[in-house]
Design a protein around this motif. Sequence first.
Motif, PDB file in Angstrom:
ATOM      1  N   LEU A 106       0.831  -1.216   0.000  1.00 41.50           N
ATOM      2  CA  LEU A 106       0.000   0.000   0.000  1.00 41.50           C
ATOM      3  C   LEU A 106       0.860   1.257   0.000  1.00 41.50           C
ATOM      4  O   LEU A 106       0.572   2.215  -0.716  1.00 41.50           O
ATOM      5  N   GLY A 107       1.941   1.227   0.802  1.00 37.79           N
ATOM      6  CA  GLY A 107       2.837   2.377   0.858  1.00 37.79           C
ATOM      7  C   GLY A 107       3.397   2.695  -0.515  1.00 37.79           C
ATOM      8  O   GLY A 107       3.431   3.858  -0.942  1.00 37.79           O
ATOM      9  N   ALA A 108       3.801   1.657  -1.244  1.00 41.54           N
ATOM     10  CA  ALA A 108       4.356   1.864  -2.582  1.00 41.54           C
ATOM     11  C   ALA A 108       3.281   2.373  -3.534  1.00 41.54           C
ATOM     12  O   ALA A 108       3.513   3.306  -4.311  1.00 41.54           O
ATOM     13  N   ASN A 109       2.093   1.783  -3.473  1.00 42.56           N
ATOM     14  CA  ASN A 109       1.026   2.212  -4.373  1.00 42.56           C
ATOM     15  C   ASN A 109       0.603   3.643  -4.097  1.00 42.56           C
ATOM     16  O   ASN A 109       0.307   4.402  -5.023  1.00 42.56           O
ATOM     17  N   VAL A 110       0.570   4.002  -2.806  1.00 42.17           N
ATOM     18  CA  VAL A 110       0.246   5.380  -2.455  1.00 42.17           C
ATOM     19  C   VAL A 110       1.340   6.307  -2.972  1.00 42.17           C
ATOM     20  O   VAL A 110       1.071   7.359  -3.550  1.00 42.17           O
ATOM     21  N   PHE A 111       2.579   5.877  -2.781  1.00 43.22           N
ATOM     22  CA  PHE A 111       3.707   6.681  -3.253  1.00 43.22           C
ATOM     23  C   PHE A 111       3.586   6.945  -4.760  1.00 43.22           C
ATOM     24  O   PHE A 111       3.723   8.075  -5.220  1.00 43.22           O
ATOM     25  N   ASN A 112       3.292   5.893  -5.525  1.00 44.14           N
ATOM     26  CA  ASN A 112       3.232   6.035  -6.982  1.00 44.14           C
ATOM     27  C   ASN A 112       2.022   6.835  -7.436  1.00 44.14           C
ATOM     28  O   ASN A 112       2.142   7.756  -8.227  1.00 44.14           O
ATOM     29  N   MET A 113       0.839   6.451  -6.934  1.00 40.10           N
ATOM     30  CA  MET A 113      -0.385   6.980  -7.532  1.00 40.10           C
ATOM     31  C   MET A 113      -0.950   8.184  -6.793  1.00 40.10           C
ATOM     32  O   MET A 113      -1.723   8.947  -7.353  1.00 40.10           O
ATOM     33  N   ALA A 114      -0.588   8.338  -5.499  1.00 40.26           N
ATOM     34  CA  ALA A 114      -1.167   9.440  -4.729  1.00 40.26           C
ATOM     35  C   ALA A 114      -0.155  10.542  -4.436  1.00 40.26           C
ATOM     36  O   ALA A 114      -0.542  11.626  -4.032  1.00 40.26           O
ATOM     37  N   ILE A 115       1.129  10.277  -4.628  1.00 38.42           N
ATOM     38  CA  ILE A 115       2.117  11.328  -4.363  1.00 38.42           C
ATOM     39  C   ILE A 115       2.833  11.721  -5.654  1.00 38.42           C
ATOM     40  O   ILE A 115       2.781  12.869  -6.077  1.00 38.42           O
ATOM     41  N   ILE A 116       3.485  10.727  -6.289  1.00 41.33           N
ATOM     42  CA  ILE A 116       4.234  11.041  -7.506  1.00 41.33           C
ATOM     43  C   ILE A 116       3.305  11.537  -8.619  1.00 41.33           C
ATOM     44  O   ILE A 116       3.539  12.594  -9.209  1.00 41.33           O
ATOM     45  N   ALA A 117       2.232  10.784  -8.889  1.00 38.24           N
ATOM     46  CA  ALA A 117       1.390  11.128 -10.051  1.00 38.24           C
ATOM     47  C   ALA A 117       0.787  12.533  -9.943  1.00 38.24           C
ATOM     48  O   ALA A 117       0.970  13.338 -10.861  1.00 38.24           O
ATOM     49  N   PRO A 118       0.089  12.891  -8.835  1.00 38.17           N
ATOM     50  CA  PRO A 118      -0.455  14.257  -8.792  1.00 38.17           C
ATOM     51  C   PRO A 118       0.630  15.332  -8.738  1.00 38.17           C
ATOM     52  O   PRO A 118       0.457  16.396  -9.340  1.00 38.17           O
ATOM     53  N   SER A 119       1.763  15.057  -8.060  1.00 39.71           N
ATOM     54  CA  SER A 119       2.833  16.060  -7.996  1.00 39.71           C
ATOM     55  C   SER A 119       3.387  16.353  -9.381  1.00 39.71           C
ATOM     56  O   SER A 119       3.496  17.516  -9.795  1.00 39.71           O
ATOM     57  N   VAL A 120       3.741  15.267 -10.096  1.00 42.05           N
ATOM     58  CA  VAL A 120       4.311  15.452 -11.430  1.00 42.05           C
ATOM     59  C   VAL A 120       3.308  16.167 -12.333  1.00 42.05           C
ATOM     60  O   VAL A 120       3.653  17.099 -13.060  1.00 42.05           O
ATOM     61  N   ALA A 121       2.039  15.731 -12.241  1.00 44.05           N
ATOM     62  CA  ALA A 121       1.008  16.336 -13.088  1.00 44.05           C
ATOM     63  C   ALA A 121       0.905  17.837 -12.816  1.00 44.05           C
ATOM     64  O   ALA A 121       0.867  18.657 -13.734  1.00 44.05           O
ATOM     65  N   TYR A 122       0.900  18.189 -11.543  1.00 46.50           N
ATOM     66  CA  TYR A 122       0.734  19.585 -11.165  1.00 46.50           C
ATOM     67  C   TYR A 122       1.927  20.411 -11.627  1.00 46.50           C
ATOM     68  O   TYR A 122       1.776  21.541 -12.117  1.00 46.50           O
ATOM     69  N   LEU A 123       3.137  19.826 -11.471  1.00 45.72           N
ATOM     70  CA  LEU A 123       4.350  20.528 -11.907  1.00 45.72           C
ATOM     71  C   LEU A 123       4.308  20.806 -13.404  1.00 45.72           C
ATOM     72  O   LEU A 123       4.534  21.926 -13.849  1.00 45.72           O
ATOM     73  N   VAL A 124       4.009  19.736 -14.163  1.00 46.31           N
ATOM     74  CA  VAL A 124       3.997  19.884 -15.626  1.00 46.31           C
ATOM     75  C   VAL A 124       2.933  20.901 -16.026  1.00 46.31           C
ATOM     76  O   VAL A 124       3.183  21.796 -16.841  1.00 46.31           O
ATOM     77  N   TYR A 125       1.744  20.781 -15.410  1.00 48.60           N
ATOM     78  CA  TYR A 125       0.665  21.714 -15.726  1.00 48.60           C
ATOM     79  C   TYR A 125       1.080  23.146 -15.400  1.00 48.60           C
ATOM     80  O   TYR A 125       0.885  24.061 -16.199  1.00 48.60           O
ATOM     81  N   GLY A 126       1.689  23.311 -14.215  1.00 48.86           N
ATOM     82  CA  GLY A 126       2.090  24.638 -13.776  1.00 48.86           C
ATOM     83  C   GLY A 126       3.120  25.279 -14.694  1.00 48.86           C
ATOM     84  O   GLY A 126       3.078  26.480 -14.958  1.00 48.86           O
ATOM     85  N   VAL A 127       4.052  24.450 -15.206  1.00 43.24           N
ATOM     86  CA  VAL A 127       5.110  25.001 -16.043  1.00 43.24           C
ATOM     87  C   VAL A 127       4.574  25.370 -17.431  1.00 43.24           C
ATOM     88  O   VAL A 127       4.885  26.420 -17.974  1.00 43.24           O
TER      89      VAL A 127
END
Lengths: 305, 305
Positions: A106-127
């Motif tokens: 669960l920790g890994a899945n949360v890391f991938n889908m709930a932390i990395i994915a929205p962070s990267v998306a937001y960064l790319v969108y913001g830039v």
Amino acid sequence: MHIPDGFLDTKTWVTTAAASSIAIAYAVRRANKELEEKDPPLMGVLAAFIFAAQMLNFPVAGGTSGHFLGAALAAILIGPWRAMLVMLAVVGVQAFLFGDGGISALGANVFNMAIIAPSVAYLVYGVIKRFSAPVAAFAAGLVSTVVTALVVAIELYLSGTAPLAITASLMTGWHIVIGAAEGLITATTVGYLARVRPDLIHGNTALDVRSIAVFSSISVALAVFLSPLASSFPDGLERVAHDIGFIDKATVLFNALIPDYAIPGLRNEWLATGLAGLLGVGIALGVGFGLAGIARRRQVGGETG
Amino acid sequence: MDSQHEHDHDDEIHFHDHAHGAVTHRHAHYHQHVHEEAADKELQETHRHTHTYSFELYSHADSPIHRLDARTKTIALVALIMAIVLTPAAEVWRFGLYFTAITLLYIIAGVPLTFGAKRSLIVLPFVLFAGVLLVFMPDKPHPEAYNLGFERYAITHGGLYTLFNALIKSWLSVLTTILLYSTTPFPKFVKGLELIRVPQVLTMLFSFLYRFMSVLTSEVKTMLRARDARAFGGSRIWHLKIIGQMVGSLFIRSYERAERVYAAMSARGYDGTIKTLEVPAFAMRDVVFTVLFFGTLSIILFWRL
């Protein structure tokens, strides 16, 4: 992309669980600051929205289909902190109620889908947003999907479950296709909402790209630096088993059928792995920005929205 | 509804064993006032409660396991999954013991093992994915491998060992997760999380996600049916745009529903917390179960062959 139990070794799931807990604790604090009384019901319904939207599947290639993931859309629509919590709820419910994704993983899945994915998306969108909002939404969907897939590949590799080069290229290649669809859906959705209810798009307000950049770098750094630390401890129970000697008997029994295995250079190639990971992310980003550039040039000639 | 007693207290929330569908179970519900001449069928329609999902078929049934506190079960079953994941794959017989223990728990809980087996197929896609990858698993110490014509990569013993490890662990863990949700109604599970101090934002999110999952899922099904009836042919890109617009309108509907829900809740005195009728408390049976469970678990874990 939901990793089941048993696919990650102890160091990987412990590390990602620790990194996720710290990151989520911080996201809860940040979200709590912005939260009004009406927000928990709102976020809950939006979590159900992401859950339901994941049912929408589309044909990809050769008779297979992919489905919408929603992390990028959530980050754009409700902001990164709340998107992390919404994705956490979705991933958690999928693990506990549907067996989709493991409990130890669960920790890994949360890391991938709930932390990395929205962070990267937001960064790319913001830039990219200052150039073109639809292109930014497209790139956010594409890049976040590809990066998440790449992180899954790296975790499997570090666990000794799969070789890096092939897993990473398979996962990346496949998810460039899925990610393109994800990006297109995200862009259409954001475009549609921009016409119908522009007030609902959090991403229309001032974007705080910098704090997400810092946050995601720290989360990744946590995972990267905790991992060798965790791997210098032997696999807990296996060590106990060795110490009291029973593993030898069992191993002899098993070796008669299948010899013991070793992953060459799993520990020595730590640096190489990190570099490969960075390279992969770089390639994915390059592809994302490249496609975004092409799409933008088309956009200039074509219709808007 | 096979009701075993008179409904003399209409409109009052109460408990009794009853069955609609296959399983006799017990949960809080109430009956709306029914006239004397009302047929059984009408009685059924006036029976108000919530269990909506197919996976919840057994969660409201009654058994010694069902009667345990949600916290006891959650902690025990998560510990069981951790133990399974930590067990060295070489010790096959230990997995046999785990399976026996899980089967025993299924029997005590009155949940058919076939139900668990059917639902556990969800791990299959990931196992197949790993199966594809193990073809490429480099395994230098044991060069005798099933070569498939690639020079560097072949199915190796190490690869098979890895697949076996992941397969058995993920399958046993999923069986355990299914047992948890088949014996614990989700609201009780969330209440348990709240009592072990999971941040309230998250438990609220879980509750609302659970509540609105089916509502929005059926909304998506309606939209999909409408799309399939109208939108055929066309290019792939066009289909993705259609999905994007569906997601957009689903988002607006979800958002507006959330606002209505919040208004309705405020009108009824919502103050940011969820109140439940039953306050969970540990009983003697929780102590007995915990002692027996962890006793058995440590025997399976540490017993020397």
